[in-house]
Enzyme design. Structure first.
Site: not given
Length: 310
Positions: A11, A137, A101
């Protein structure tokens, strides 16, 4: 029980605005998160007992209890005792320490995979609850796509897909930025701008830097979305790491629709509306900075999080 293979997308942040402090020591954030096709492949195989075994093809990824994927498996065993053990194999494609992430995505894949393997039938909201226990996250990585994220990042609102955009990701392999350092330094330098009470926080959420970006996303306007990228952490990371600023400046000079550092960095992305334009930008960057330490990847926005492959 069957083995499962899952795709765990990276991401990027299209927006990261720090609006205040939280009682738990974290920051109140307004973020827009976006999944990209660059992804790790995570395979889960059932084991007897409650053993958790972790394997990864990247030598710098720890395969012990410090790995988020291992912690995700242990959390699921604690929540659902007696379901058995699991062997987790991670084929690492997402650069490590890049602010993309990768570790969170792997943990999200373990949560989704064990839900399938153990036949739990968890809702996405339940998966998000477990994910939030592991990291800020991880709830987003479960569902992916494009989303507004509030709080620490765990309060998610899905947004219209932006899967027509491409991103060129660039990061020096030897460079890392510690996320705690970035947030601590920002607090030291800019905390006078923080909202101090619930009303002020709500006002910042409604009237902050996200307004124009969210409007462009609501119209799926691939030309306007890149104009409204915003990241507060650039204010502390770019002065400290001029090579990150240099990549950003080069993307601009190559005609990127928009460019920004993702999260706490050090990855910088440049956006394009076609693969050919993205690949040209990647080639131009490679020519301008012919450093073998610089990793450059072309990827596309995607509209989902963890995906079952088999």
């Amino acid at each position: 029980m069957h083995a499962y293979t899952l795709k765990a997308p990276a991401k990027i942040n299209l927006l990261l605005e720090i609006i205040g402090d939280r009682p738990d020591g974290f920051h109140e954030l307004v973020m827009v998160m976006q999944s990209v096709n660059l992804a790790d492949i995570v395979e889960l195989q059932p084991l007897s007992g409650d053993r958790i075994e972790l394997f990864c093809n990247h030598p710098q990824v720890p395969c012990d209890q410090s790995n988020l994927a291992h912690r995700a498996a242990r959390l699921m065993q604690e929540q659902f005792p007696g379901k058995g053990g699991v062997a987790i194999t991670i084929d690492k494609k997402i650069p490590i320490g890049a602010g993309l992430a990768g570790g969170s995505a792997d943990a999200a894949a373990v949560l989704v995979g064990l839900d399938l393997m153990w036949g739990l039938g968890l809702t996405q909201a339940e998966l998000h609850t477990y994910a939030a226990k592991l990291g800020s996250d991880i709830p987003f990585c479960v569902s992916g796509g494009t989303a507004l994220a509030l709080g620490r990042g765990e309060e998610l609102t899905p947004l219209p897909d932006l899967d027509q955009l491409y991103a060129v990701l660039a990061k020096y392999r030897s460079l890392s930025v510690a996320t705690p350092w970035a947030y601590k330094t920002y607090r030291q330098q800019f905390s006078e701008s923080y909202a101090r009470d619930p009303e002020a926080l709500e006002k910042r959420r409604r009237e902050g830097h996200s307004v124009e970006l969210l409007a462009a996303i609501s119209h799926r306007d691939s030309q306007k979305v890149p104009q409204y990228l915003y990241n507060d952490l650039e204010k502390v990371v770019l002065p400290e790491h001029p090579q990150v600023q240099e990549i950003r400046d080069l993307f601009q000079s190559f005609g990127a629709l928009g460019t920004m550092m993702s999260g706490s960095g050090p990855t910088v992305f440049g956006l394009a509306d076609s693969r050919s334009k993205a690949e040209l930008m990647a080639t131009q960057l490679q020519t301008a900075l012919p450093d073998p330490d610089l990793e450059i990847l072309v990827t596309k926005f995607c509209s989902s999080g963890i995906q079952l492959l088999s």
